[in-house]
Design an enzyme around this catalytic site. Structure first.
Site, PDB file in Angstrom:
ATOM      1  N   GLU A 127     -39.993  24.620  30.220  1.00 16.86           N
ATOM      2  CA  GLU A 127     -38.986  23.857  29.750  1.00 16.86           C
ATOM      3  C   GLU A 127     -38.267  24.624  28.822  1.00 16.86           C
ATOM      4  O   GLU A 127     -38.828  25.700  28.480  1.00 16.86           O
ATOM      5  CB  GLU A 127     -39.764  22.652  29.249  1.00 16.86           C
ATOM      6  CG  GLU A 127     -40.327  21.742  30.369  1.00 16.86           C
ATOM      7  CD  GLU A 127     -40.935  20.332  29.646  1.00 16.86           C
ATOM      8  OE1 GLU A 127     -41.076  20.302  28.351  1.00 16.86           O
ATOM      9  OE2 GLU A 127     -41.619  19.847  30.551  1.00 16.86           O
ATOM     10  N   PRO A 128     -37.099  23.854  28.145  1.00 16.05           N
ATOM     11  CA  PRO A 128     -36.422  24.820  27.215  1.00 16.05           C
ATOM     12  C   PRO A 128     -37.629  25.187  26.019  1.00 16.05           C
ATOM     13  O   PRO A 128     -37.089  26.263  25.403  1.00 16.05           O
ATOM     14  CB  PRO A 128     -35.383  23.631  26.552  1.00 16.05           C
ATOM     15  CG  PRO A 128     -35.226  22.765  27.763  1.00 16.05           C
ATOM     16  CD  PRO A 128     -36.504  22.602  28.471  1.00 16.05           C
ATOM     17  N   ASN A 129     -38.297  24.393  25.731  1.00 13.11           N
ATOM     18  CA  ASN A 129     -39.341  24.924  24.440  1.00 13.11           C
ATOM     19  C   ASN A 129     -40.583  25.274  24.801  1.00 13.11           C
ATOM     20  O   ASN A 129     -41.527  25.418  24.409  1.00 13.11           O
ATOM     21  CB  ASN A 129     -39.839  23.562  23.488  1.00 13.11           C
ATOM     22  CG  ASN A 129     -38.360  23.130  22.973  1.00 13.11           C
ATOM     23  OD1 ASN A 129     -37.603  24.060  22.275  1.00 13.11           O
ATOM     24  ND2 ASN A 129     -38.140  21.951  22.682  1.00 13.11           N
ATOM     25  N   GLY A 131     -41.895  28.365  27.538  1.00 14.50           N
ATOM     26  CA  GLY A 131     -41.717  29.437  28.636  1.00 14.50           C
ATOM     27  C   GLY A 131     -43.061  30.323  28.770  1.00 14.50           C
ATOM     28  O   GLY A 131     -44.002  29.656  29.539  1.00 14.50           O
ATOM     29  N   PHE A 156     -34.303  26.652  34.167  1.00 16.50           N
ATOM     30  CA  PHE A 156     -34.493  27.864  34.942  1.00 16.50           C
ATOM     31  C   PHE A 156     -35.489  27.697  36.249  1.00 16.50           C
ATOM     32  O   PHE A 156     -36.445  28.604  36.513  1.00 16.50           O
ATOM     33  CB  PHE A 156     -35.419  29.057  34.135  1.00 16.50           C
ATOM     34  CG  PHE A 156     -34.608  29.391  32.675  1.00 16.50           C
ATOM     35  CD1 PHE A 156     -35.175  29.216  31.329  1.00 16.50           C
ATOM     36  CD2 PHE A 156     -33.412  29.914  32.897  1.00 16.50           C
ATOM     37  CE1 PHE A 156     -34.376  29.661  30.424  1.00 16.50           C
ATOM     38  CE2 PHE A 156     -32.519  30.485  31.805  1.00 16.50           C
ATOM     39  CZ  PHE A 156     -33.136  30.309  30.628  1.00 16.50           C
ATOM     40  N   GLY A 340     -23.427  57.668  38.971  1.00 13.89           N
ATOM     41  CA  GLY A 340     -22.312  57.838  38.157  1.00 13.89           C
ATOM     42  C   GLY A 340     -21.447  56.646  38.012  1.00 13.89           C
ATOM     43  O   GLY A 340     -21.864  55.446  38.111  1.00 13.89           O
ATOM     44  N   GLU A 364     -42.379  34.772  36.484  1.00 12.28           N
ATOM     45  CA  GLU A 364     -43.588  34.738  36.708  1.00 12.28           C
ATOM     46  C   GLU A 364     -44.840  35.205  35.753  1.00 12.28           C
ATOM     47  O   GLU A 364     -45.679  36.081  36.371  1.00 12.28           O
ATOM     48  CB  GLU A 364     -43.892  35.325  38.174  1.00 12.28           C
ATOM     49  CG  GLU A 364     -43.034  34.692  39.264  1.00 12.28           C
ATOM     50  CD  GLU A 364     -43.726  33.728  40.028  1.00 12.28           C
ATOM     51  OE1 GLU A 364     -43.324  33.002  40.636  1.00 12.28           O
ATOM     52  OE2 GLU A 364     -45.309  33.701  39.954  1.00 12.28           O
ATOM     53  N   GLY A 365     -44.465  35.020  34.558  1.00 13.23           N
ATOM     54  CA  GLY A 365     -45.409  35.726  33.423  1.00 13.23           C
ATOM     55  C   GLY A 365     -44.607  37.004  33.100  1.00 13.23           C
ATOM     56  O   GLY A 365     -44.536  37.909  33.885  1.00 13.23           O
TER      57      GLY A 365
END
Lengths: 381, 262
Positions: A127-129, A131, A156, A340, A364-365
């Site tokens: 969630e947004p808060n 991870g 995500f 290059g 995945e961590g």
């Protein structure tokens, strides 16, 4: 290269390599440039038995093993990392959680949907808060006497915009802080109140469907609770050893794909009246990278065998995830450098691989989370 | 419907290299594949089975290594596999090969035999039609598609470069297939995991000695022998003439005489 790979695994590699070349490679650049999720690739995964790869045949799967799956991840990631991740997000942990933790009802209904039913799966925890601190999730699923009512959002989420079957973790008992207040559910896209929010715009992975999910009083029937209330975090994080070795294999494939491109290039490119492959720096940089990639391969195959033999491998799985994903990023960067200006150009595939590879150290961590796990296993605190 | 598909394991000639000294194929380290026309045959057989039911068996004559090709065929969806193998069969040209395969097939039940049009290493396109002759069954070659008909016959589209025919044929029959027209499916993952569990029946000379004699097999049974294989010499661009047919004939005779060919 591993003398212990069976004939079955060799046959598998042959098929997957051909499949990757013919089905994934031709569109890898286009889906990156146009941000297109290739639904036709998902259909081909269903057609050829990739979905439910290691699910037993009796349950609708292909009866494969983790070692074979790691080979699949390696060969597909060589060619297109986001398309490989769309597959892995479906099999682990969605199918694996339902197979291992689901009730008879859930297994019968959803395993069929996710294999012969050709529905795509997606796992929704972040969630947004929340991870790395997965315990910080705030979505709630409150029992109202008839159903669980789900509110909140996820972000995500791999396959988020394209999947039809989701595993969602939410708070069922707000009075219990920590993992015991959280539960895991199977949620269908058609449930009232469920919607897909924005599609994330990311550095790479443009061909993936990484989305926000929005829950507005979604009614979840009680049969869709997985196991029991309070087991949500245990279920979500339980299958992670397998998930880690899978991501390690994605890193392995990505790294090898970069090296293969660079080797092809340096044998043709001439500067200072020589092929740049004749310069010792080129040779040494490639030798160095290939050695590490080969060693990563040996380690990853070994951990996959441990998973197949049901030998606990929390530490080893975290180690190969940490090592191979960081290696993939280092290799991608060095291959761009070897090539290059053309390495930096979108005319060649390595710059995309470099952009795609970065997520490997995060999802995945994160690498940091892997280090937390490893040091804990070492008893260092 | 019982279908038997004949396949050959061949070196992947897109990867083959020529020994610069001997001028022959370097086979070491070159990956082996199922001959493309034969793979098309497997696909056609599986499609036929999907349409009207039945059983698809696959057979190959080859050294022990050819087992890999049979496993691949099983993984694609074939039901049974037969491996015709033994020293007696080695060194066979197309005639001896077709006699060996026909002899093996006489012991098997079949409604349709499918073979590839030709193998990419020999390019003769003879074995399929030869087998049909030995077995006394009709042969339809260059098949782009095979469709079952309501009366039990098969409708075959025969394709050539500039034209095609539709041919109706009774069973039993032998059909040869074109890789350009029939795209083979991949091995299915489930099939791959069960391929090495399925039994492959080995057929030896002993099993077929009532159908064919030793002197009809292997190199001793081969009226043709490969004298030399070599890469094509690169020639310089030729001369182009625009003349009438009569003038062309005279011109050709003059040129041949010039080069002391006649």
């Amino acid at each position: 290269m591993d003398v212990q790979l069976s004939k079955t695994h060799e046959l598998l590699r042959k098929m997957v390599r051909e499949f990757a070349e013919n089905e994934l490679k031709p569109i890898a650049k286009e889906i990156d440039e146009t941000y297109r999720f290739p639904r036709e690739t998902i259909d081909k995964y269903f057609d050829n038995g990739f979905m439910g790869f290691d699910l037993p045949v009796e349950q609708g799967g292909s009866g494969g093993d983790m070692l074979g799956y790691v080979i699949v991840m390696e060969e597909l990631s060589k060619v297109c990392l986001p398309s490989c991740s769309s597959l892995s997000g479906h099999n682990h942990p969605v199918i694996s959680i339902i197979q291992e933790q689901g009730s008879e009802y859930q297994k019968k209904k959803y395993l069929e949907m996710l294999t012969s039913g050709r529905k795509l799966g997606s796992f929704a925890l972040t969630e947004p808060n929340a991870g790395s601190d997965a315990n910080g999730i705030q979505s709630t699923a409150i029992w109202d006497g008839e159903n669980y009512i789900l509110n909140g959002s996820k972000c995500f989420i791999t396959n988020g915009g394209e999947a039809e079957v989701f595993i969602v973790v939410a708070i069922t008992d707000p009075s219990i802080p920590g993992s015991r207040g959280k539960s895991a559910f199977i949620v269908e896209k058609d449930f009232e109140g469920f919607s897909v929010g924005k599609r994330e715009k990311l550095m790479g992975f443009h061909g993936g469907s990484i989305c926000e999910l929005i829950f507005n009083n979604v009614k979840i029937p009680k049969e869709n609770l997985i196991k029991k209330e309070g087991m949500g975090m245990k279920i979500a994080l339980g299958g992670l050893a397998a998930g880690r070795v899978v991501v390690a294999a994605e890193g392995l494939g990505c790294a090898q794909g970069c090296i293969d491109e660079a080797v092809k290039y340096v044998k043709e490119r001439k500067q200072f009246r020589k092929r740049i492959s004749e310069f010792q720096n080129t040779q040494f940089v490639l030798a160095d990278m290939q050695s590490r990639v080969d060693i990563a391969r040996m380690a990853i195959y070994n951990v996959a065998k441990m998973v197949d033999a049901k030998i606990p491998c929390t530490k080893e799985a975290a180690e190969v995830k940490l090592f191979a994903t960081e290696l993939a990023n280092e290799v991608a960067r060095k291959c761009v450098q070897l090539m290059g200006g053309y390495g930096y150009s979108q005319e060649y595939p390595v710059e995309q691989k470099m952009r795609d590879a970065k997520i490997l150290e995060i999802f995945e961590g994160t690498s940091e989370v892997q280090k937390m796990i490893i040091s804990k296993e070492m008893g260092v605190k | 419907m019982k279908i038997v598909v004949c396949i050959k394991q061949v070196p992947d000639t897109t990867e083959v290299k020529i020994d610069p000294v001997k001028g022959t194929l370097i086979r070491d380290g070159v990956p082996s594949i199922i001959n493309p026309d034969d793979k098309a045959g497997i696909e056609a057989a599986l499609q036929l089975k999907e349409a009207i039911g039945g059983e698809v068996s696959v057979i190959t004559m080859g050294p022990p290594q050819a087992d890999e090709a049979l496993r691949e065929a099983l993984a694609m969806g074939c039901d049974k596999a037969y491996h015709l193998s033994g020293r007696e069969f080695a060194g066979a040209d197309t005639l001896a090969t077709s006699r060996a395969l026909a002899a093996a097939l006489e012991n098997l039940e079949y409604d349709v035999i499918i073979a590839g049009r030709q193998a990419i290493d020999g390019d003769t396109a003879q074995v399929g039609p030869q087998m049909a002759e030995h077995l006394g069954i009709p042969n339809v070659s260059y098949a782009a598609s095979i469709e079952p008909m309501d009366d039990g016959c098969l409708k075959i589209k025969r394709m050539f470069e500039d034209e095609h025919y539709f041919v109706k044929v009774h069973t039993p029959c032998l059909i040869t297939t074109l890789s350009e027209q029939i795209k083979p499916r991949y091995m299915h993952i489930r099939g791959i995991y069960s391929a090495y569990q399925k039994p492959v029946q080995v057929i030896t000379y002993d099993d077929i000695k009532n159908n064919v004699s030793l002197d009809e097999l292997g190199s001793s049974g081969s009226p043709t022998k490969v004298f030399k294989s070599f890469t094509k010499e690169l020639k310089a661009a030729g001369e182009k003439f625009e003349t009438t047919p009569e003038e062309s004939a005279q011109l050709i005779m003059n040129k041949l005489a010039e080069k002391h060919i006649i």
